[in-house]
Design an enzyme around this catalytic site. Structure first.
Site, PDB file in Angstrom:
ATOM      1  N   LYS A   1       7.201   1.797  19.205  1.00 18.34           N
ATOM      2  CA  LYS A   1       6.680   2.631  18.132  1.00 18.34           C
ATOM      3  C   LYS A   1       6.150   3.920  18.741  1.00 18.34           C
ATOM      4  O   LYS A   1       5.839   3.976  19.941  1.00 18.34           O
ATOM      5  CB  LYS A   1       5.537   1.913  17.405  1.00 18.34           C
ATOM      6  CG  LYS A   1       5.327   2.355  15.972  1.00 18.34           C
ATOM      7  CD  LYS A   1       6.350   1.734  15.023  1.00 18.34           C
ATOM      8  CE  LYS A   1       6.032   2.070  13.575  1.00 18.34           C
ATOM      9  NZ  LYS A   1       6.931   1.403  12.637  1.00 18.34           N
TER      10      LYS A   1
ATOM     11  N   GLY B   1      -1.055   1.539  -2.483  1.00 21.02           N
ATOM     12  CA  GLY B   1      -0.261   2.494  -1.714  1.00 21.02           C
ATOM     13  C   GLY B   1       1.102   2.677  -2.354  1.00 21.02           C
ATOM     14  O   GLY B   1       1.931   1.757  -2.354  1.00 21.02           O
TER      15      GLY B   1
ATOM     16  N   VAL C   1       7.962   3.541  -0.117  1.00 18.07           N
ATOM     17  CA  VAL C   1       8.205   2.101  -0.226  1.00 18.07           C
ATOM     18  C   VAL C   1       7.476   1.525  -1.434  1.00 18.07           C
ATOM     19  O   VAL C   1       8.057   0.782  -2.235  1.00 18.07           O
ATOM     20  CB  VAL C   1       7.776   1.369   1.059  1.00 18.07           C
ATOM     21  CG1 VAL C   1       7.929  -0.145   0.887  1.00 18.07           C
ATOM     22  CG2 VAL C   1       8.607   1.837   2.249  1.00 18.07           C
TER      23      VAL C   1
ATOM     24  N   GLY D   1       3.586   5.140  -1.710  1.00 18.77           N
ATOM     25  CA  GLY D   1       4.453   6.078  -1.023  1.00 18.77           C
ATOM     26  C   GLY D   1       5.894   5.753  -1.360  1.00 18.77           C
ATOM     27  O   GLY D   1       6.186   5.134  -2.397  1.00 18.77           O
TER      28      GLY D   1
END
Length: 367
Positions: free
Chosen positions: A94, A194, A198, A196
């Site tokens: 990552k 959340g 996705v 966003g």
């Protein structure tokens, strides 16, 4: 004679990398700095036994470098387990770029980051994550081949977010089947934290099935837009974690299940897209299990994105990406069954299966 006691935090500062609790035998940590573009990034390669370490690049305005380091360590470790449990020939890596993606991200900064990725000669392959878009991966591709998730017009797999959301949807349905006896989500009260790329796509899947969806996000204008678009209700309560819902779906930042929230959660299922949802998997996983709350391991059900970008390496088409992502449903049920038989939490069960695969490959490589 006086003796001084050194606190855990002070010890970590004395050993800022190896002393991190999130440092789990990482193979390599790369610190990237470029004065001209303002780039400050960290690349973490956790494990490459199964293959090159693939994982997205996140650009976030971290409070400090300590927070950024901890994030990249936790995220790269999670990618190792994600690839292993999904059956991909990839290791875990990552990257994080420290900064505000809206105001500090430039093509020059992304190209310089791509040069650092290229310097690793394929040990790390990057992709899109929070704060990044497909066009950013195209910019990185200008300077290195070690990038996935580039635009379809350039032969890539495009934005992985829709496939990630589909995998979370499949994992959520499997968790519902295990907990409630049916994978039907119509009428189920679901809170998505959340929204966003996705989270919004997940809301689309859930509302189409007839779920009663509530949404929460720090961006109020986006809340209004998504609410109007899908008919989802904006959460207005005082305590999101104590909300009267069947399913809690964290799709923003990680560690939302922590010492402060784990006993307040009323949902009977937790299934979301966020990475590292358990602040401490050894503490909070068992607490959820004791409370009768089913936790779908995040690195398992949010694997649709890496399945999608892996298509660029393994050369399979979009239909195959969706087929493999749909199989997250079956894998999730298998994990729950394995956990029951071996008296483990679902998180530990998924990790054990992933670790077994890595160990088997390690033995094969040693022959």
């Amino acid at each position: 004679m006086t003796s001084e006691i050194t606190s855990a935090k002070e010890l970590q500062k004395m050993d800022p990398v190896f002393g991190q609790l999130s440092f789990d035998n990482h193979e390599q940590i790369v610190f990237c700095n470029d004065k001209d573009t303002g780039l400050k990034a960290i690349i973490g390669i956790h494990n490459s036994i199964l293959g090159p370490a693939l994982g997205g690049t996140r650009m976030w305005n971290y409070a400090n470098e300590w927070e950024a380091l901890n994030d990249v360590l936790r995220l790269s470790r999670g990618m190792t387990y994600k690839s292993a449990i999904t059956g991909l020939n990839l290791g875990g890596g990552k990257a994080v770029i420290i900064g505000d993606a809206k105001t500090q991200k430039t093509p020059e900064l992304m190209r310089k980051f791509g040069e650092f990725v290229h310097s690793l000669s394929g040990r790390y392959i990057t992709a899109e994550d929070m704060g990044m878009e497909t066009k950013d991966m195209d910019t990185v591709r200008d300077v290195t081949p070690y990038v996935t998730g580039i635009s379809e017009s350039r032969g890539g797999s495009g934005n992985p977010s829709p496939v990630t959301a589909f995998g979370v949807y499949m994992g959520m349905k499997a968790a519902a089947k295990y907990q409630f006896g049916s994978d039907k989500l119509d009428g189920k009260k679901i809170l998505v934290q959340g929204i966003g790329h996705v989270g919004e796509t997940l809301v689309d899947y859930l509302t189409k099935e007839g779920a009663l969806v509530q949404i929460s996000d720090i961006n109020e204008s986006r809340l209004s837009d998504v609410s109007a678009k899908y008919g989802a209700t904006i959460f207005t309560g005082n305590d999101l974690y104590a909300a009267d819902v069947d399913i809690y779906s964290p799709c923003a930042l990680g560690a939302t299940i922590n010492d402060d929230t784990v006993y307040r959660i009323n949902a009977k299922v937790i299934a979301g897209a966020a990475n590292n949802q358990l602040a401490n998997e050894n503490v909070h996983g068992p607490i959820l299990q004791e409370r009768g709350i089913v936790y779908a391991p995040d690195f398992l059900i949010n694997a649709g994105g890496i399945i999608n970008v892996y298509a660029e390496i393994a050369h399979y088409d979009k239909a195959e990406s969706m087929r493999r992502t749909e199989n997250i449903y079956n894998t999730t049920l298998e994990i729950f069954d394995y956990a029951d038989k071996n008296k483990l939490t679902p998180q530990k069960a998924a990790m054990a299966i992933a670790e077994n695969r890595i160990e088997e490959r390690k033995k094969e490589n040693a022959k």
